[in-house]
Design a protein around this motif. Structure first.
Motif, PDB file in Angstrom:
ATOM      1  N   ALA A 212     -15.324  -0.094  -3.941  1.00  0.00           N
ATOM      2  CA  ALA A 212     -14.274   0.897  -3.694  1.00  0.00           C
ATOM      3  C   ALA A 212     -14.589   2.164  -4.463  1.00  0.00           C
ATOM      4  O   ALA A 212     -15.210   2.124  -5.532  1.00  0.00           O
ATOM      5  CB  ALA A 212     -12.905   0.367  -4.100  1.00  0.00           C
ATOM      6  N   LEU A 241     -11.744  -5.676  -5.835  1.00  0.00           N
ATOM      7  CA  LEU A 241     -12.699  -4.644  -5.457  1.00  0.00           C
ATOM      8  C   LEU A 241     -13.324  -4.089  -6.733  1.00  0.00           C
ATOM      9  O   LEU A 241     -12.671  -4.017  -7.782  1.00  0.00           O
ATOM     10  CB  LEU A 241     -12.020  -3.513  -4.686  1.00  0.00           C
ATOM     11  CG  LEU A 241     -11.379  -3.877  -3.335  1.00  0.00           C
ATOM     12  CD1 LEU A 241     -10.515  -2.719  -2.841  1.00  0.00           C
ATOM     13  CD2 LEU A 241     -12.452  -4.206  -2.305  1.00  0.00           C
ATOM     14  N   VAL A 259     -12.428   2.443   0.850  1.00  0.00           N
ATOM     15  CA  VAL A 259     -13.090   1.146   0.991  1.00  0.00           C
ATOM     16  C   VAL A 259     -13.932   1.183   2.268  1.00  0.00           C
ATOM     17  O   VAL A 259     -13.561   1.863   3.235  1.00  0.00           O
ATOM     18  CB  VAL A 259     -12.036   0.013   1.072  1.00  0.00           C
ATOM     19  CG1 VAL A 259     -12.702  -1.349   1.199  1.00  0.00           C
ATOM     20  CG2 VAL A 259     -11.123   0.058  -0.156  1.00  0.00           C
TER      21      VAL A 259
END
Length: 835
Positions: A212, A241, A259
Motif C-alpha cells: 500500500a 498491508l 492499493v
C-alpha cells in the motif's frame, strides 16, 4: 558579421572610445584659429552623430528613458503607490485564481499530457459509460493504439486500524477512503513519492506481499509522520498491508491509501469488482507516438465488435472508447461554460484596473502638460515623448506585476496554512510569465492611449476618457449585479420549500453489490436491517429506495429536449419523505407497470390534461400514471421546477438500494446506531450513512462560496472604481479650472459647478451601467444553468439591479465628493491666471 563584431567591440570598449573621442575633438578644436572655432559645431551633436555610426544608440535611449521614468515616479509617490495598488489588485487576483486552478488541474505534472487520454464508453443511443475489469484486461492485451491502459477506482470507504482484528487495539479505528489502481497509474500520471516508492508491477503478482501507498496527510494524521513508516504494517478492513511509500499532499490523490487494483477483493471481502459485469472503473490510455485519439477510437470500435461476439449482452452495437486528453475541455459542457464565465469575471478586474489607470494617467498628464509642450517646443518629436511616457507606464506595470506576484504568493501561502497544506508556493515559470505578460498588456492598454492623447498638438476632448470610464463602470456594475442576483437567489434557497420534510431524514447505503450480494440475498439483508431500525423508539418510518435524496446520483430520461429525474421506490416512500399525494393513489406492494409523477412533470408532458391513466411517453414498458404528487425536489437541491417521476422498486435491484429512515429527533443521533446495525448483519460491509440535511448544507455552502467569490470581486472592482472616478473627476477639475473660475466669478452656484464636473461623466457612466447590467444578466443565466442551487436566480427581478444601481451611485457620489469640494473652493483670481 564584421559589422556585428564592430558594434560589440564598441559596446565592450565604450568608455575608452568615448574618452578618446572627446580628447580628439578637443585637439582638433585647439588646432583651429580663434575666429574659426565657432564653425567647429556643437560637441554634443557631434558625439551623438558618432554614436549613431557606432550603433547601440537605442540602448542609450532606453537607459535614459528608464532613468528618467524612475525619477519621475519617485518624485510622485502618491500617484505611484496608488497606481501600483490598482494594478497589483487587477493582476494579483486573476493570478491567484490562475495558480490555484492550474495547481488543481496539474497535481503532479503528467509527462506528455497530450498523449494521456481518458477512455469513456460510447455507443449510439446509450448513456452507459462504465467499463469493467474484464474490458480493461481485454483492451490492455489487444489495443495497439495504446502503450499502456490504466485502470483506477477511487473513493471506497474502509476501516483503518493499526492492529489486526481481535488483537489489542493500538488506536481507535477510523473510516478512510481507499483507491485502487493498476501499477502503471503512477508513472503515467507523474506521481512521485515523497518517501519510499510507488506501486510497481511486482506488487500485482499473486505471491507478492500486499502493498500500500499512503498519502502524506494520512501519514501525518494517523501515523504521526513516522519516518520509519516504510515496511510498517497497517490494517484496512482487518486485512494486513505493508506500507511501501508516502505520496506528497500535492499529488493527484483520490484516497488516503492506494492499493493495487488486483488486491481489491482481498481488501473488500466478497467484492465482485474484478469479475462482475456491472462494476465501474475509470480507464486511461497512453497513446503510442504518432497515434491520434481519433485513430484509437477507430481501433476500439473494431475491438468492441469482436468483443461483442463473446459478450453480446454486455457490449453494445457500434460501441467504442472515446479518447479525450486528460486536460481537454468539453466546450459544450456546462462545466466549461461555468469555468469560462468564472475566468471572464476574474479578468474583469484586470480590465477595470487598466481603465482606472488610464484615467489616473490622464488626470496626472494635465499637471505635466507644460512640461510636454516645452519639450516639444525644444525639438522633441511626438514619437519620442510618447516613447518616454510609455516607458514610465511600462516601468509602473512591471513594478505592479512584481507586487502582484508577491501578493499572490502571500495569499497562496495563507490558503495553504488554512488548509494545513505543505509544499512550496513559490511561483513557477508559468505564473511568472503570466504575470509579466499581463503587466505588458496592461501597459499597452493604459499607457499608450493617454500618451498619444497628451502629446496631441490640437487640444480636444478625445475618446480615451469616456472609453476608460465606461469600461470600469461596466466591469464594476456587472460584478455588483451578479452579486445582487446571487444574494437574492441565496435568500430564496434558504426560504424555499423542497416539497418534502428533509430535516429528520437519514439514509444508509451498505454497498451490497460490491460484496457479491444478489437480488434475493440483498432483499433479505434489507428486510432484517429495516426490522431492526423500525424497532427503535425514535424511528417513525422507513423506506427502501434506489436513489437516496440529494445523493448526487441520477436515474433520468430525456424527452422532447427536457430532462426528467426518476427513482425506484417502495409504497412507504411518500410517507417516509413526507410528500403529499394530490391526485390518484399510491403504489401497492408487488405492483408493477405503474408510475407516480410530480405536478411539474404532469404540466410538462400533459398540459391542461389529466395525466392519470396515461403512459410515460419515454418508457418502453408501458408504465401507466396512477398518481400525482406535490412538487418535491428530491434529486437536486433548490430545483424550483422538479420534473420527477417514481417507479415501483424491483427486488432484483436491491444490491444497489439504500434504506431511508425518518426519525422524530435529531437524525445525527441515529447515524452511529444505523452504521453498527448494518455492520452487525455483515461485518465485511463499510456502510455509507448520510444525513439529508448535510447534503442540503453542502449545496448551500457551495452557493455561499460562489456568492463570496463574486462578492470579493465586486468589492475589489468597486474599490477600483472609487479610485478611477476620483481620478477622472480630479482630471476634469484640473482641465477646466479656468472655466470653473469664470463661473464662480460670474456668480455661479455650487450645484452648477458640480454639474459642470458631472456632465461629461454622466453619459459613459449610464452606458457602462447598462452594459454591466446586461452582462450581469447573461452571467447569471450561465450560473443558473450550471449550479443547481442557483436555479432560483430570477434575472428579471428588478430589485438586484436597483440595489446595484443605488450602491454604485453612492460610490460614484463619494468618489467625486472631494474633487467637487475642491472645485467649489477655487480662487477665481488664481483660476484666471492658470494655464
Amino acid at each position: 558579421m564584421m559589422e556585428l563584431l564592430r558594434r560589440l567591440s564598441y559596446l565592450w570598449n565604450r568608455r575608452r572610445l568615448e574618452r578618446e573621442m572627446a580628447e580628439e575633438m578637443a585637439y582638433h578644436r585647439e588646432l583651429l584659429s580663434a575666429d574659426r572655432r565657432t564653425h567647429f559645431g556643437d560637441d554634443l551633436r557631434l558625439r551623438e552623430d558618432a554614436r549613431e555610426v557606432w550603433g547601440w544608440t537605442w540602448l542609450d535611449r532606453a537607459r535614459q528613458d528608464l532613468t528618467y521614468g524612475a525619477r519621475v515616479l519617485r518624485h510622485a509617490p502618491g500617484f505611484t503607490l496608488t497606481a501600483m495598488l490598482v494594478l497589483a489588485l487587477g493582476i494579483g487576483v486573476p493570478l491567484t485564481a490562475f495558480r490555484g486552478v492550474f495547481a488543481d488541474l496539474q497535481g503532479d505534472a503528467a509527462p506528455d499530457p497530450d498523449s494521456l487520454v481518458r477512455l469513456t464508453r460510447r455507443a449510439p443511443g446509450s448513456h452507459m459509460t462504465n467499463l469493467t475489469y474484464a474490458e480493461l484486461a481485454f483492451y490492455t492485451a489487444h489495443a495497439q493504439s495504446f502503450r499502456n491502459v490504466i485502470g483506477v477506482t477511487e473513493g471506497h470507504e474502509a476501516v483503518f486500524s493499526e492492529s489486526a482484528a481481535g488483537a489489542a487495539p493500538a488506536s481507535n479505528p477510523e473510516s478512510i477512503s481507499v483507491a485502487f489502481a493498476t501499477a502503471n497509474y503512477f508513472p503515467e500520471f507523474g506521481v512521485a513519492p515523497a518517501l519510499g516508492r510507488v506501486l510497481t508491477p511486482d506488487d500485482e503478482r499473486p505471491d507478492a506481499e500486499p502493498a500500500a501507498v499512503i498519502v502524506e496527510s494520512f501519514w501525518q494524521r494517523r501515523l504521526g509522520g513516522d519516518p520509519a513508516v516504510i515496511g510498517r504494517s497497517i490494517y484496512i478492513n482487518g486485512k494486513r498491508l505493508v506500507v511501501v511509500g508516502v505520496l506528497p499532499r500535492s499529488s493527484r490523490s483520490g484516497g488516503d491509501v492506494w492499493v493495487p487494483l488486483v488486491r481489491q477483493p482481498y481488501v473488500v471481502e466478497g467484492s465482485t469488482l474484478l469479475t462482475g459485469s456491472h462494476a465501474a472503473l475509470e480507464l486511461y490510455g497512453r497513446l503510442r507516438p504518432g497515434v491520434s485519439p481519433q485513430a484509437s477510437q477507430h481501433e476500439t470500435r473494431a475491438l468492441a465488435a469482436s468483443l461483442r461476439e463473446r459478450w453480446p449482452e454486455r457490449i453494445l452495437t457500434d460501441e467504442y472508447l472515446e479518447a479525450r486528453p486528460i486536460y481537454a475541455f468539453d466546450t459544450n459542457s456546462e462545466e466549461f461554460k461555468i469555468a469560462l464565465t468564472a475566468a471572464a469575471l476574474v479578468l474583469l478586474l484586470l480590465v477595470a484596473a487598466c481603465a482606472n489607470l488610464g484615467t489616473l494617467v490622464l488626470a496626472r498628464g494635465v499637471t505635466r502638460e507644460r512640461e510636454i509642450r516645452v519639450r516639444m517646443a525644444l525639438g522633441a518629436s511626438r514619437l519620442r515623448i510618447v516613447r518616454q511616457l510609455f516607458t514610465e507606464s511600462l516601468l509602473l506595470a512591471l513594478l505592479s506585476g512584481l507586487a502582484a506576484l508577491l501578493l499572490s504568493t502571500a495569499v497562496m501561502k495563507a490558503i495553504q496554512l488554512l488548509l494545513d497544506g505543505t509544499g512550496s508556493v513559490a511561483p513557477e515559470w508559468r505564473a511568472i510569465a503570466a504575470t509579466f505578460g499581463a503587466a505588458l498588456l496592461s501597459a499597452l492598454v493604459f499607457g499608450l492611449p493617454p500618451a498619444f492623447r497628451l502629446t496631441s498638438l490640437v487640444p480636444r476632448a478625445g475618446r480615451a476618457r469616456p472609453i476608460f470610464l465606461g469600461a470600469q463602470v461596466a466591469a464594476s456594475c456587472l460584478l455588483l449585479v451578479v452579486a445582487s442576483l446571487l444574494v437574492n437567489s441565496r435568500q430564496r434557497l434558504g426560504a424555499a420549500d423542497p416539497g418534502f420534510e428533509y430535516r429528520q431524514l437519514v439514509w444508509v447505503s451498505p454497498g451490497l453489490k460490491a460484496h457479491g450480494y444478489g437480488g434475493p440475498a440483498a432483499q433479505a439483508y434489507f428486510d432484517l436491517l429495516r426490522a431492526r431500525s423500525a424497532a427503535w423508539p425514535d424511528v417513525k418510518a422507513t423506506s427502501l429506495v434506489q436513489l437516496a435524496p440529494w445523493s448526487n446520483l441520477h436515474l433520468g430520461a430525456n424527452w422532447m429536449g427536457r430532462q426528467f429525474d426518476g427513482n425506484e421506490v417502495d409504497p412507504d416512500f411518500l410517507d417516509t419523505m413526507g410528500m403529499r399525494l394530490v391526485r390518484g393513489r399510491n403504489f401497492r406492494p408487488g405492483e408493477g407497470g405503474v408510475a407516480i409523477v410530480s405536478e411539474a412533470t404532469a404540466d410538462a408532458v400533459w398540459p391542461n390534461e389529466d395525466p392519470l391513466g396515461k403512459p410515460l411517453p419515454w418508457s418502453t414498458q408501458a408504465q401507466t400514471v396512477i398518481g400525482v404528487v406535490r412538487n418535491a425536489s428530491t434529486t437536486l437541491v433548490g430545483n424550483l421546477e422538479p420534473r420527477e417521476f417514481y417507479l415501483p422498486r424491483s427486488p432484483s435491484e436491491a444490491p444497489d438500494a439504500a434504506l431511508l429512515v425518518r426519525v422524530s429527533g435529531s437524525p445525527h443521533d441515529v447515524v452511529r446506531r444505523l452504521r453498527e446495525a448494518a455492520r452487525d448483519l455483515d461485518p465485511r460491509l463499510q456502510p455509507d450513512v448520510q444525513v439529508v440535511t448535510d447534503a442540503y448544507d453542502r449545496e448551500v455552502a457551495r452557493a455561499s462560496v460562489a456568492l463570496a467569490v463574486i462578492g470579493i470581486l465586486g468589492t475589489v472592482a468597486t474599490l477600483l472604481s472609487v479610485i478611477g472616478l476620483a481620478g477622472l473627476a480630479g482630471y476634469t477639475v484640473a482641465q477646466r479650472t479656468r472655466e470653473i473660475g469664470l463661473r464662480i466669478a460670474l456668480g455661479a452656484r455650487a450645484r452648477h459647478v458640480v454639474g459642470a464636473i458631472l456632465a461629461p461623466m454622466s453619459r459613459p457612466i449610464v452606458i457602462g451601467f447598462i452594459g454591466g447590467a446586461l452582462g450581469g444578466s447573461a452571467v447569471a443565466r450561465v450560473l443558473r444553468s450550471g449550479i443547481p442551487t442557483m436555479s432560483g436566480i430570477n434575472v428579471y427581478d428588478p430589485l438586484p439591479y436597483v440595489l446595484a444601481l443605488v450602491l454604485f451611485a453612492g460610490v460614484a457620489g463619494l468618489s467625486i465628493l472631494a474633487p467637487g469640494r475642491r472645485a467649489m473652493r477655487i480662487n477665481p483670481v488664481r483660476a484666471l491666471r492658470h494655464e
